[in-house]
Design a protein around this motif. Structure first.
Motif: not given
Length: 353
Positions: A199-223
Motif C-alpha cells: 500500500v505504501l509503494d502504491l501510494s508513492d507511485l500515485f503521488r509521483a504520478n498525480l504530481a506531474d500534470t505535464d504530458a511528458l515526464a522522464t525515463w527516470g520517473e517511469e523507471y
C-alpha cells in the motif's frame, strides 16, 4: 462585449497567444514572397493591355512589392519580442504602421528614382500615396486576419491533442490501479505486513504520478514507477517473477510519457507469467542511439499463449507516442516461440543538463 474587446486590446499577448508568427523563418518568408507575387500577377493581368502581356510592368511591380514585403517582414521580426510585451492594440497598430509606412516610403522613392533620376525634391502625389496606402492597409488587414485564424487553429489542435492524451492516459491508470489493488487484496489475509508495504509503494507511485500534470515526464520517473509496480507484483508472485533490467544506456532525463513502459510489464505478467505454474522472466532492454529511444520488453510465455488482451494497451501507447513524437514513433509486438516481445521506438532529444 465592448468592454471585453477593449480589455483584450489593452493586455499584452505573450507565448503561444501572440497572433504574429515568427516572420524570420524560411517558411514564413517563402509564403509571403509567393503571396505577394500572386497579388502582383493578378494586378498586372487586370490591367488593359493591347500589345500583349507587359513583362516589364510585372518585373517593376514585383520589385516594388517584394521590397515592401521583405523589409516589413524583417522589421516585424525584429519588433516581435517588443510587441509581445506591449498591449495587443499597440502591437496591431505597430504592424499597420510598419507596412503602410514602408509602402508610402517606397512609393515616393520609386517615383523619385524612375521619373526624376534622383534629382531635386522627391515628388508627393497625394492620389497615388492614398491609393498605395489603402492597398497596403487592406492587405495588412487580410494577413493579420489570416495569422489570427492560423493561431486559433493551432491552439485548437493543441487543446484537442492534450484532451486526447489525457483520455488515453485515463484509460491506462484505472487498469494499473485495479490490478495493483487486487495484488494487495491477495496479501491482506496471509501476509498483512507485505500488504501494508505494498500500500505504501502504491501510494508513492500515485503521488509521483498525480504530481506531474505535464504530458511528458522522464525515463527516470517511469523507471521508478515500474520498479514500484513490480515490487507489488513480486509480493503476489514471489519467485515466479524474475526481472532483468538492461537499461544502463538510457539517461534518466530522456522525455517519456508516464505509464508507457508499465502497461507492457503488466501485460507480460498477466498473459505470460501468471498462466504458468513455474512463472517466468521478464527482460527489459533499453538503448538511446542517434536521438532515438528504443525499449524492448521480452517475457517467457506458455507455448499455446497468444497474448490476447494486450492490444488495448499497445494501441493506447502507440497513439500517445504518435501524438507526442510524430509518425516516426512506433510500437511493435510479436511472439517468437516461447517468448513474447514488445518494442517501442520514438525519436527525441535528450535535454541538456
Amino acid at each position: 462585449m465592448k468592454n471585453g474587446f477593449w480589455t483584450l486590446l489593452s493586455k499584452p499577448q505573450a507565448g503561444e497567444d501572440f497572433f504574429l508568427p515568427d516572420l524570420c523563418s524560411s517558411v514564413a518568408v517563402f509564403t509571403l514572397v509567393v503571396l505577394a507575387e500572386l497579388m502582383v500577377l493578378v494586378w498586372v493581368l487586370a490591367q488593359p493591355a493591347t500589345a500583349g502581356f507587359d513583362w516589364l510592368q510585372l518585373a517593376m511591380a514585383s520589385l516594388f512589392v517584394q521590397w515592401i514585403v521583405l523589409l516589413s517582414a524583417a522589421l516585424l521580426c525584429r519588433l516581435r519580442p517588443w510587441m509581445r510585451r506591449r498591449p495587443l492594440g499597440l502591437a496591431i497598430a505597430c504592424c499597420y504602421t510598419v507596412v503602410v509606412g514602408l509602402a508610402l516610403l517606397f512609393t515616393v522613392v520609386a517615383d523619385w528614382v524612375l521619373y526624376q533620376g534622383m534629382v531635386g525634391v522627391p515628388p508627393l502625389h497625394g492620389d497615388q500615396l492614398l491609393r498605395h496606402g489603402l492597398i497596403a492597409l487592406i492587405m495588412t488587414s487580410m494577413l493579420l486576419r489570416y495569422f489570427y485564424l492560423q493561431q486559433q487553429w493551432q491552439l485548437h489542435n493543441q487543446a484537442a491533442l492534450q484532451a486526447r492524451l489525457q483520455s488515453l492516459q485515463s484509460r491506462i491508470r484505472p487498469h494499473f490501479l485495479f490490478n495493483s489493488l487486487n495484488s494487495i487484496v491477495s496479501l491482506i489475509g496471509s501476509q498483512p505486513h507485505k500488504a501494508e508495504t505494498a500500500v505504501l509503494d502504491l501510494s508513492d507511485l500515485f503521488r509521483a504520478n498525480l504530481a506531474d500534470t505535464d504530458a511528458l515526464a522522464t525515463w527516470g520517473e517511469e523507471y521508478r514507477l515500474c520498479r514500484g509496480y513490480l515490487r507489488i507484483e513480486q509480493y503476489r508472485l514471489g519467485e515466479r517473477l524474475r526481472i532483468d533490467w538492461q537499461v544502463n544506456e538510457l539517461p534518466e532525463s530522456l522525455p517519456m510519457p508516464l505509464l508507457t513502459l508499465q502497461p507492457l510489464l503488466e501485460n507480460a505478467i498477466l498473459h505470460g507469467l501468471q498462466p504458468s505454474i513455474q512463472g517466468g522472466d521478464i527482460i527489459v532492454a533499453g538503448h538511446y542511439r542517434e536521438g532515438c529511444v528504443e525499449l524492448l520488453v521480452s517475457n517467457s510465455c506458455p507455448q499455446q499463449s497468444e497474448h490476447r488482451g494486450a492490444s488495448m494497451a499497445l494501441n493506447n501507447i502507440r497513439a500517445r507516442l504518435a501524438a507526442l513524437f510524430g509518425p516516426a514513433a512506433r510500437v511493435e509486438a510479436w511472439q517468437d516461440g516461447p517468448r513474447y516481445f514488445s518494442r517501442l521506438v520514438y525519436p527525441c532529444r535528450q535535454p541538456s543538463t
